[in-house]
Scaffold this active site. Structure first.
Site, PDB file in Angstrom:
ATOM      1  N   HIS A   1     -15.088   3.783  -5.851  1.00  0.00           N
ATOM      2  CA  HIS A   1     -16.514   3.540  -5.664  1.00  0.00           C
ATOM      3  C   HIS A   1     -17.334   4.526  -6.483  1.00  0.00           C
ATOM      4  CE1 HIS A   1     -14.433   2.353  -1.890  1.00  0.00           C
ATOM      5  NE2 HIS A   1     -15.138   1.261  -2.055  1.00  0.00           N
TER       6      HIS A   1
ATOM      7  N   ARG B   1      -2.300  -0.873  -8.314  1.00  0.00           N
ATOM      8  CA  ARG B   1      -3.662  -0.521  -7.916  1.00  0.00           C
ATOM      9  C   ARG B   1      -3.753   1.007  -7.951  1.00  0.00           C
ATOM     10  NH1 ARG B   1      -4.304  -1.266  -2.015  1.00  0.00           N
ATOM     11  NH2 ARG B   1      -4.974  -3.417  -2.282  1.00  0.00           N
TER      12      ARG B   1
ATOM     13  N   ASP C   1       0.828  -1.202   0.000  1.00  0.00           N
ATOM     14  CA  ASP C   1       0.000   0.000   0.000  1.00  0.00           C
ATOM     15  C   ASP C   1       0.865   1.257   0.000  1.00  0.00           C
ATOM     16  OD1 ASP C   1      -2.482  -1.232  -0.035  1.00  0.00           O
ATOM     17  OD2 ASP C   1      -2.606  -1.374   2.147  1.00  0.00           O
TER      18      ASP C   1
ATOM     19  N   ARG D   1     -11.889   6.485   6.129  1.00  0.00           N
ATOM     20  CA  ARG D   1     -13.097   6.116   5.398  1.00  0.00           C
ATOM     21  C   ARG D   1     -14.203   7.157   5.611  1.00  0.00           C
ATOM     22  NH1 ARG D   1      -9.524   3.257   4.532  1.00  0.00           N
ATOM     23  NH2 ARG D   1      -9.314   4.971   3.041  1.00  0.00           N
TER      24      ARG D   1
ATOM     25  N   ALA E   1      -6.111   9.070  -0.017  1.00  0.00           N
ATOM     26  CA  ALA E   1      -6.916   9.287   1.196  1.00  0.00           C
ATOM     27  C   ALA E   1      -6.192  10.059   2.285  1.00  0.00           C
ATOM     28  CB  ALA E   1      -7.366   7.938   1.754  1.00  0.00           C
TER      29      ALA E   1
END
Length: 313
Positions: free
Chosen positions: A223, A180, A130, A285, A185
């Site tokens: 999303h 990816r 990540d 999130r 974020a």
């Protein structure tokens, strides 16, 4: 402004203690984190498999302060890979280099990563490194390239809101590294990152158009229906078949969209976090999507309990 506030609060030790010790908030966190133990993550991955999706397990944690903590994190990943193989679950793993001791030295961290990657390679599995905040971008890419020279069972993440990401992608494509693509974020300076959503979105699409025709299997993590539709249109225009890339989404977010894509024949992978260090993940999130914050606030006010709460108790 709200996003910046939530990301700042993610660093608050006082808020962390209150959220993680409060039964109601712990239960609500189950929306995004299925549990603190590996067994909960494996169960969630198995459920994804039954729904036609693959998964990626992330043992939450970052910026460990001792070698012992880093080695425990490494063991948690080799144990997870063992369990995945034994259970026959279709999932890989994702990890942060600061969880494996990057702050304690590159050489030490590289050895922890090497052990995990070798175990994944033994099982024919895969490790995704990540991307963390921009302070770690250079060292993460350097270590990924070094590790990728030893094993193809490893890929990484690129954040579309950073100005530098196109150059970073080109460098990774040169070595055939699986990527990816995410929007990003973390709270970053406008000197290095797009501030407006529409600019970050435009860069995501631009970078997607670099990745999909490259001949390497990549992942688009979003999303946002507009980003997904843009990728679907581009893939069709370029005659890129549905088995040449995958969409990735977070556990507990837009399950309706996940299922719709599966029904349309697209590959979907669900990112499943687990572990005790879930507070920073939860705050990111909430910062990403107002709908997540609304869900959290509504359930807190009415004191709703979510199923299987024992996994976080």
């Amino acid at each position: 402004m709200l996003r910046a506030l939530l990301l700042a609060l993610a660093k608050s030790s006082l808020l962390r203690r209150w959220i993680t010790s409060n039964g109601a908030t712990r239960r609500m966190a189950r929306r995004f984190v299925p549990g603190e133990e590996l067994v909960a993550a494996i169960d969630a991955a198995r459920a994804c498999n039954k729904a036609g999706m693959t998964a990626s397990l992330d043992h939450l944690g970052e910026n460990v302060v001792s070698r012992e903590d880093a080695e425990r994190a490494r063991i948690s990943y080799t144990d997870a890979l063992d369990k995945i193989a034994a259970e026959g679950v279709d999932t890989n793993v994702s990890l942060k280099l600061t969880h494996l001791g990057l702050d304690l030295g590159e050489e030490f961290c590289a050895e922890q990563l090497r052990i995990v990657t070798r175990r994944a390679e033994d099982f024919g599995n895969f490790v995704r490194v990540d991307m963390e905040g921009s302070a770690y971008t250079d060292v993460t890419l350097r270590m990924v390239k070094q590790a990728r020279a030893e094993s193809a069972a490893l890929g990484t993440v690129i954040q579309a809101y950073l100005y530098r990401s196109e150059d970073d992608i080109r460098g990774l494509l040169d070595i055939g590294c699986r990527i990816r693509l995410v929007k990003g974020a973390y709270k970053e300076s406008p000197r290095i990152a797009f501030r407006r959503k529409k600019d970050a979105d435009a860069n995501f699409i631009k970078l997607m158009k670099l990745l999909l025709p490259s001949g390497t299997y990549h992942a688009l993590a979003t999303h946002d229906p507009k980003m997904i539709e843009a990728a679907i249109r581009f893939a069709a225009e370029q005659n890129i078949t549905k088995d040449k890339f995958e969409f990735q989404m977070l556990y507990g977010i837009r399950t309706d969209l996940q299922n719709r894509l599966v029904k349309q024949g697209y590959r979907v992978r669900v990112y499943i976090p687990f572990g005790k260090d879930w507070f920073p993940y939860l705050m990111r999130r909430l910062a990403e999507r107002p709908a997540n914050l609304v869900f959290f606030a509504k359930n807190f006010l009415r004191g709703a309990a979510l199923p299987n709460e024992k996994n976080l108790e």
